[in-house]
Scaffold this motif. Structure first.
Motif, PDB file in Angstrom:
ATOM      1  N   MET A 104      39.989  76.292 -24.663  1.00  0.00           N
ATOM      2  CA  MET A 104      40.287  74.900 -24.371  1.00  0.00           C
ATOM      3  C   MET A 104      39.290  73.998 -25.073  1.00  0.00           C
ATOM      4  N   LYS A 105      39.783  72.839 -25.429  1.00  0.00           N
ATOM      5  CA  LYS A 105      38.966  71.876 -26.156  1.00  0.00           C
ATOM      6  C   LYS A 105      38.405  70.837 -25.183  1.00  0.00           C
ATOM      7  N   THR A 106      37.245  70.305 -25.518  1.00  0.00           N
ATOM      8  CA  THR A 106      36.630  69.280 -24.686  1.00  0.00           C
ATOM      9  C   THR A 106      37.280  67.934 -24.942  1.00  0.00           C
ATOM     10  N   VAL A 107      37.519  67.209 -23.868  1.00  0.00           N
ATOM     11  CA  VAL A 107      38.081  65.868 -23.934  1.00  0.00           C
ATOM     12  C   VAL A 107      36.959  64.871 -23.664  1.00  0.00           C
ATOM     13  N   PHE A 108      36.838  63.882 -24.541  1.00  0.00           N
ATOM     14  CA  PHE A 108      35.945  62.767 -24.300  1.00  0.00           C
ATOM     15  C   PHE A 108      36.809  61.578 -23.937  1.00  0.00           C
ATOM     16  N   MET A 109      36.497  60.942 -22.820  1.00  0.00           N
ATOM     17  CA  MET A 109      37.234  59.768 -22.373  1.00  0.00           C
ATOM     18  C   MET A 109      36.252  58.612 -22.287  1.00  0.00           C
ATOM     19  N   PHE A 110      36.539  57.557 -23.022  1.00  0.00           N
ATOM     20  CA  PHE A 110      35.684  56.375 -23.019  1.00  0.00           C
ATOM     21  C   PHE A 110      36.291  55.328 -22.103  1.00  0.00           C
ATOM     22  N   ILE A 111      35.456  54.784 -21.218  1.00  0.00           N
ATOM     23  CA  ILE A 111      35.917  53.849 -20.193  1.00  0.00           C
ATOM     24  C   ILE A 111      34.901  52.719 -20.015  1.00  0.00           C
ATOM     25  N   THR A 112      35.274  51.745 -19.170  1.00  0.00           N
ATOM     26  CA  THR A 112      34.340  50.786 -18.587  1.00  0.00           C
ATOM     27  C   THR A 112      34.665  50.724 -17.096  1.00  0.00           C
ATOM     28  N   ASP A 113      33.684  50.342 -16.301  1.00  0.00           N
ATOM     29  CA  ASP A 113      33.893  50.257 -14.848  1.00  0.00           C
ATOM     30  C   ASP A 113      34.917  49.204 -14.446  1.00  0.00           C
ATOM     31  N   TRP A 114      34.980  48.125 -15.192  1.00  0.00           N
ATOM     32  CA  TRP A 114      35.820  46.993 -14.815  1.00  0.00           C
ATOM     33  C   TRP A 114      37.246  47.066 -15.347  1.00  0.00           C
ATOM     34  N   CYS A 115      37.567  48.063 -16.131  1.00  0.00           N
ATOM     35  CA  CYS A 115      38.881  48.173 -16.774  1.00  0.00           C
ATOM     36  C   CYS A 115      39.943  48.727 -15.814  1.00  0.00           C
ATOM     37  N   PRO A 116      40.981  47.941 -15.515  1.00  0.00           N
ATOM     38  CA  PRO A 116      42.030  48.446 -14.617  1.00  0.00           C
ATOM     39  C   PRO A 116      42.829  49.597 -15.235  1.00  0.00           C
TER      40      PRO A 116
ATOM     41  N   LYS B 212      47.695  68.422 -22.816  1.00  0.00           N
ATOM     42  CA  LYS B 212      48.362  69.502 -23.575  1.00  0.00           C
ATOM     43  C   LYS B 212      47.616  69.786 -24.871  1.00  0.00           C
ATOM     44  N   GLU B 213      47.191  68.744 -25.543  1.00  0.00           N
ATOM     45  CA  GLU B 213      46.448  68.912 -26.788  1.00  0.00           C
ATOM     46  C   GLU B 213      45.135  69.662 -26.527  1.00  0.00           C
ATOM     47  N   ALA B 214      44.469  69.319 -25.444  1.00  0.00           N
ATOM     48  CA  ALA B 214      43.200  69.975 -25.111  1.00  0.00           C
ATOM     49  C   ALA B 214      43.400  71.418 -24.680  1.00  0.00           C
ATOM     50  N   SER B 215      44.590  71.746 -24.194  1.00  0.00           N
ATOM     51  CA  SER B 215      44.878  73.102 -23.716  1.00  0.00           C
ATOM     52  C   SER B 215      45.241  74.063 -24.834  1.00  0.00           C
ATOM     53  N   LYS B 216      45.528  73.562 -26.017  1.00  0.00           N
ATOM     54  CA  LYS B 216      45.948  74.428 -27.141  1.00  0.00           C
ATOM     55  C   LYS B 216      44.852  75.385 -27.535  1.00  0.00           C
TER      56      LYS B 216
ATOM     57  N   PRO C 158      47.194  53.321 -20.899  1.00  0.00           N
ATOM     58  CA  PRO C 158      47.697  54.688 -20.712  1.00  0.00           C
ATOM     59  C   PRO C 158      49.040  54.721 -19.984  1.00  0.00           C
ATOM     60  N   SER C 159      49.654  55.849 -20.039  1.00  0.00           N
ATOM     61  CA  SER C 159      50.808  56.160 -19.192  1.00  0.00           C
ATOM     62  C   SER C 159      50.609  57.597 -18.727  1.00  0.00           C
ATOM     63  N   ARG C 160      51.368  57.974 -17.773  1.00  0.00           N
ATOM     64  CA  ARG C 160      51.291  59.345 -17.279  1.00  0.00           C
ATOM     65  C   ARG C 160      51.616  60.336 -18.407  1.00  0.00           C
ATOM     66  N   ASP C 161      52.639  60.014 -19.207  1.00  0.00           N
ATOM     67  CA  ASP C 161      53.021  60.892 -20.315  1.00  0.00           C
ATOM     68  C   ASP C 161      51.916  60.997 -21.366  1.00  0.00           C
ATOM     69  N   ILE C 162      51.235  59.903 -21.623  1.00  0.00           N
ATOM     70  CA  ILE C 162      50.147  59.926 -22.594  1.00  0.00           C
ATOM     71  C   ILE C 162      49.029  60.843 -22.114  1.00  0.00           C
ATOM     72  N   VAL C 163      48.660  60.726 -20.853  1.00  0.00           N
ATOM     73  CA  VAL C 163      47.597  61.581 -20.312  1.00  0.00           C
ATOM     74  C   VAL C 163      48.035  63.041 -20.349  1.00  0.00           C
ATOM     75  N   ARG C 164      49.299  63.304 -20.056  1.00  0.00           N
ATOM     76  CA  ARG C 164      49.826  64.668 -20.130  1.00  0.00           C
ATOM     77  C   ARG C 164      49.699  65.207 -21.561  1.00  0.00           C
ATOM     78  N   LYS C 165      50.006  64.379 -22.555  1.00  0.00           N
ATOM     79  CA  LYS C 165      49.892  64.799 -23.954  1.00  0.00           C
ATOM     80  C   LYS C 165      48.438  65.091 -24.321  1.00  0.00           C
ATOM     81  N   VAL C 166      47.520  64.283 -23.813  1.00  0.00           N
ATOM     82  CA  VAL C 166      46.098  64.533 -24.052  1.00  0.00           C
ATOM     83  C   VAL C 166      45.724  65.897 -23.479  1.00  0.00           C
TER      84      VAL C 166
END
Length: 86
Positions: free
Chosen positions: A1-13, A82-86, A72-80
């Motif tokens: 499995m590949k590592t996922v980096f997720m960039f965020i901010t605390d205030w972002c809905p 899936k990509e990390a699971s390859k 994001p959408s649920r499908d987008i997160v699912r694709k992320v």
């Protein structure tokens, strides 16, 4: 499995929404439970965030490659995941 980096901010809905999608998908799909997701708050860890090329959060990188940036959408997160699971 590949590592996922997720960039965020605390205030972002949209970041909060993406985190919720991630939790839900991990509950529904136990195979995603082993994925390593490194969450980087760009305001708290600017030295890491500046090493990556993006403008909007949330942004996902899988194995060093940007796979999504922005609302994001649920499908987008699912694709992320899936990509990390390859």
């Amino acid at each position: 499995m590949k590592t996922v980096f997720m960039f965020i901010t605390d205030w972002c809905p949209y970041c909060k929404q993406a985190l919720s999608f991630m939790e839900d998908l991990k509950k529904e799909h136990p195979e995603y439970g082993n994925l390593e997701v490194k969450i980087i708050d760009e305001e708290r860890q600017p030295e890491i965030a500046k090493q990556y090329d993006y403008y909007y959060v949330p942004t996902y990188y899988v194995d060093g490659v940007k796979v999504h940036e922005g609302v994001p959408s649920r499908d987008i997160v699912r694709k992320v995941f899936k990509e990390a699971s390859k």
